[in-house]
Structure formats: structure tokens, C-alpha cells
Design a protein around this motif. Structure first.
Motif, mmCIF file in Angstrom:
data_model
loop_
_atom_site.group_PDB
_atom_site.id
_atom_site.type_symbol
_atom_site.label_atom_id
_atom_site.label_comp_id
_atom_site.label_asym_id
_atom_site.label_seq_id
_atom_site.Cartn_x
_atom_site.Cartn_y
_atom_site.Cartn_z
ATOM 1 N N UNK A 1 2.154 -31.464 66.516
ATOM 2 C CA UNK A 1 2.436 -32.999 66.104
ATOM 3 C C UNK A 1 1.938 -33.478 67.405
ATOM 4 N N UNK A 2 2.715 -32.971 68.837
ATOM 5 C CA UNK A 2 1.777 -33.776 70.348
ATOM 6 C C UNK A 2 0.702 -33.654 70.809
ATOM 7 N N UNK A 3 0.402 -32.534 70.362
ATOM 8 C CA UNK A 3 -1.462 -32.167 70.175
ATOM 9 C C UNK A 3 -2.255 -33.316 69.362
ATOM 10 N N UNK A 4 -1.827 -33.251 68.661
ATOM 11 C CA UNK A 4 -2.928 -34.145 67.387
ATOM 12 C C UNK A 4 -2.900 -35.311 67.483
ATOM 13 N N UNK A 5 -1.665 -35.928 67.895
ATOM 14 C CA UNK A 5 -1.400 -37.167 68.612
ATOM 15 C C UNK A 5 -2.040 -37.373 69.525
ATOM 16 N N UNK A 6 -2.285 -36.877 70.480
ATOM 17 C CA UNK A 6 -3.426 -36.997 71.818
ATOM 18 C C UNK A 6 -4.454 -36.911 71.282
ATOM 19 N N UNK A 7 -5.054 -36.247 70.309
ATOM 20 C CA UNK A 7 -5.968 -35.922 70.051
ATOM 21 C C UNK A 7 -6.552 -37.283 69.533
ATOM 22 N N UNK A 8 -5.519 -37.868 68.953
ATOM 23 C CA UNK A 8 -6.257 -39.297 68.263
ATOM 24 C C UNK A 8 -6.269 -40.699 69.268
ATOM 25 N N UNK A 9 -5.247 -39.935 70.295
ATOM 26 C CA UNK A 9 -4.687 -41.224 71.378
ATOM 27 C C UNK A 9 -5.646 -41.281 72.901
ATOM 28 N N UNK A 10 -6.223 -39.508 73.076
ATOM 29 C CA UNK A 10 -7.344 -40.110 74.144
ATOM 30 C C UNK A 10 -8.240 -39.543 74.061
ATOM 31 N N UNK A 11 -8.297 -37.694 73.038
ATOM 32 C CA UNK A 11 -10.109 -37.547 72.997
ATOM 33 C C UNK A 11 -10.604 -38.082 71.642
ATOM 34 N N UNK A 12 -9.499 -39.132 70.614
ATOM 35 C CA UNK A 12 -10.515 -39.849 69.673
ATOM 36 C C UNK A 12 -11.137 -39.237 68.862
ATOM 37 N N UNK A 13 -9.930 -37.660 68.869
ATOM 38 C CA UNK A 13 -10.712 -37.062 68.083
ATOM 39 C C UNK A 13 -10.549 -37.594 66.305
ATOM 40 N N UNK A 14 -9.040 -38.040 66.108
ATOM 41 C CA UNK A 14 -8.373 -38.673 64.642
ATOM 42 C C UNK A 14 -9.043 -39.607 65.211
ATOM 43 N N UNK A 15 -8.999 -40.666 63.840
ATOM 44 C CA UNK A 15 -8.176 -42.051 63.222
ATOM 45 C C UNK A 15 -7.095 -41.847 62.849
ATOM 46 N N UNK A 16 -6.586 -41.044 62.310
ATOM 47 C CA UNK A 16 -4.858 -40.734 61.662
ATOM 48 C C UNK A 16 -4.659 -38.726 61.887
ATOM 49 N N UNK A 17 -3.181 -39.475 61.668
ATOM 50 C CA UNK A 17 -2.547 -38.334 61.378
ATOM 51 C C UNK A 17 -1.917 -38.483 60.737
ATOM 52 N N UNK A 18 -1.298 -37.438 59.965
ATOM 53 C CA UNK A 18 -0.028 -37.377 59.172
ATOM 54 C C UNK A 18 0.759 -36.640 59.096
ATOM 55 N N UNK A 19 1.990 -36.831 59.190
ATOM 56 C CA UNK A 19 2.827 -35.825 59.695
ATOM 57 C C UNK A 19 3.742 -35.888 58.537
ATOM 58 N N UNK A 20 4.335 -34.508 57.611
ATOM 59 C CA UNK A 20 5.443 -34.336 57.212
ATOM 60 C C UNK A 20 6.331 -33.372 57.823
ATOM 61 N N UNK A 21 8.180 -32.942 56.576
ATOM 62 C CA UNK A 21 9.055 -32.424 57.311
ATOM 63 C C UNK A 21 8.570 -31.027 56.637
ATOM 64 N N UNK A 22 8.983 -29.515 57.631
ATOM 65 C CA UNK A 22 9.156 -28.678 56.667
ATOM 66 C C UNK A 22 9.661 -28.144 55.024
ATOM 67 N N UNK A 23 8.848 -27.769 54.284
ATOM 68 C CA UNK A 23 10.038 -27.431 53.856
ATOM 69 C C UNK A 23 11.648 -26.911 53.466
ATOM 70 N N UNK A 24 11.550 -26.581 54.470
ATOM 71 C CA UNK A 24 13.276 -25.864 55.538
ATOM 72 C C UNK A 24 13.493 -27.348 56.010
ATOM 73 N N UNK A 25 13.065 -28.721 56.024
ATOM 74 C CA UNK A 25 13.864 -29.576 56.781
ATOM 75 C C UNK A 25 14.506 -29.104 57.870
ATOM 76 N N UNK A 26 14.092 -28.146 58.678
ATOM 77 C CA UNK A 26 13.695 -28.155 60.148
ATOM 78 C C UNK A 26 12.937 -28.815 60.974
ATOM 79 N N UNK A 27 11.518 -28.572 61.038
ATOM 80 C CA UNK A 27 10.762 -28.947 62.126
ATOM 81 C C UNK A 27 9.408 -30.262 61.298
ATOM 82 N N UNK A 28 8.739 -31.185 62.228
ATOM 83 C CA UNK A 28 7.778 -31.911 61.812
ATOM 84 C C UNK A 28 6.406 -30.608 61.800
ATOM 85 N N UNK A 29 6.031 -31.205 60.811
ATOM 86 C CA UNK A 29 4.352 -30.577 61.279
ATOM 87 C C UNK A 29 3.586 -31.742 60.608
ATOM 88 N N UNK A 30 2.426 -31.135 61.307
ATOM 89 C CA UNK A 30 0.753 -32.021 61.183
ATOM 90 C C UNK A 30 0.537 -31.685 59.334
#
Length: 153
Positions: A3-32
Motif C-alpha cells: 500500500x505504501x509503495x503504491x501510494x509513494x508511486x502516486x505521490x512522489x513518482x507521479x506513476x499513478x493518478x489513483x490507487x484503490x485499496x480493499x480489505x483482504x477476504x479474511x479482513x486481516x490486511x489492506x491490499x492494493x
């Protein structure tokens, strides 16, 4: 953390315009779930509106999401372009309202609510936060008004 890598790619590298995150199926972690360089707001909006979550019993319903969008707008005063990284907590009112398993719907919304703060703390540099519960909340003009504090032209 992905999540942090994708966010930094958006914020710093301007690689992305947006990132959507979701909870994993077991609700234990947040994933891109999705990262894109598309500047098409409607494309982004459709991905949120059509997001689904699967319950432990396998039932599928509308699902909450988090998103980060690098919002760009012009000032009405003519003072140029502005960029604001906007955190959107998408939790549609009808998310997870599934017949037979309302407790899972409630659980999913509670887990999303409690994990939101942890994700926001990990993503440094968010300028604006928006809580969206229905499709009108994520109309471009509605978001523009919030992000620009009414100063966009």
C-alpha cells in the motif's frame, strides 16, 4: 508494504493518478486492488461504485473501499493549477446488505471504519479526506468543491 509503495508511486513518482485499496477476504490486511494513471474521473468513480466484497459464506455484495486520488484543479482566480492528494473512504449505505448475513455486512463496515485511521497514518501527505456514502458524494463537481474549498474555477 504494498500500500505504501503504491501510494509513494502516486505521490512522489507521479506513476499513478489513483490507487484503490480493499480489505483482504479474511479482513486481516489492506491490499492494493487497483492502481491507474488514467485521468478519467468516471473510470475511477465506476471502479468504486461497482466494487464488491465476498462474505465468508461466498455471497457477494457492494463493498467499501479506500482510495487515494491525485486531484488537480485550476483556481478561479487564475492563480494556476493545484494538486491535492485526496483520501476517499467509500462506504456505500447499501454496502454488504446481503440477505441472510447482515452481521457480515456490519462486520465489514466496522473493520473498514477501524482500519481507515491506520491506513491514513501510514500514507504521509494526504491533503484532504472525504467520506462518501452514496454515488452523489463522488460526483466530480462535489469532490472538486470539497478539495478546492470552493476556490476552483
Amino acid at each position: 508494504m504494498e500500500c505504501i509503495t503504491a501510494y509513494n508511486d502516486l505521490k512522489l513518482a507521479k506513476k499513478y493518478k489513483y490507487v484503490i485499496f480493499k480489505l483482504s477476504d479474511d479482513n486481516r490486511e489492506i491490499a492494493v486492488e487497483h492502481a491507474s494513471d488514467s485521468k478519467d474521473w468516471e473510470d475511477f468513480r465506476e471502479k468504486l461504485v461497482n466494487a464488491t466484497t465476498k462474505s465468508k459464506t461466498g455471497a457477494v455484495g457492494k463493498g467499501p473501499r479506500y482510495a487515494v486520488y491525485d486531484f488537480e484543479y485550476s483556481l478561479a482566480s487564475g492563480d494556476g493549477l493545484r494538486n491535492k492528494i485526496t483520501f476517499i473512504a467509500w462506504s456505500p449505505d447499501d454496502a454488504g446488505v446481503m440477505v441472510c448475513i447482515p452481521s457480515h455486512a456490519l462486520l465489514a463496515k466496522m473493520v473498514y471504519a477501524s482500519s481507515k485511521e491506520a491506513l491514513k497514518r501510514a500514507l504521509n501527505g494526504i491533503a484532504t479526506e472525504l467520506q462518501a456514502n452514496d454515488q452523489d458524494d463522488i460526483e466530480y463537481d462535489t469532490v472538486l468543491k470539497v478539495v478546492s474549498k470552493g476556490l476552483a474555477g
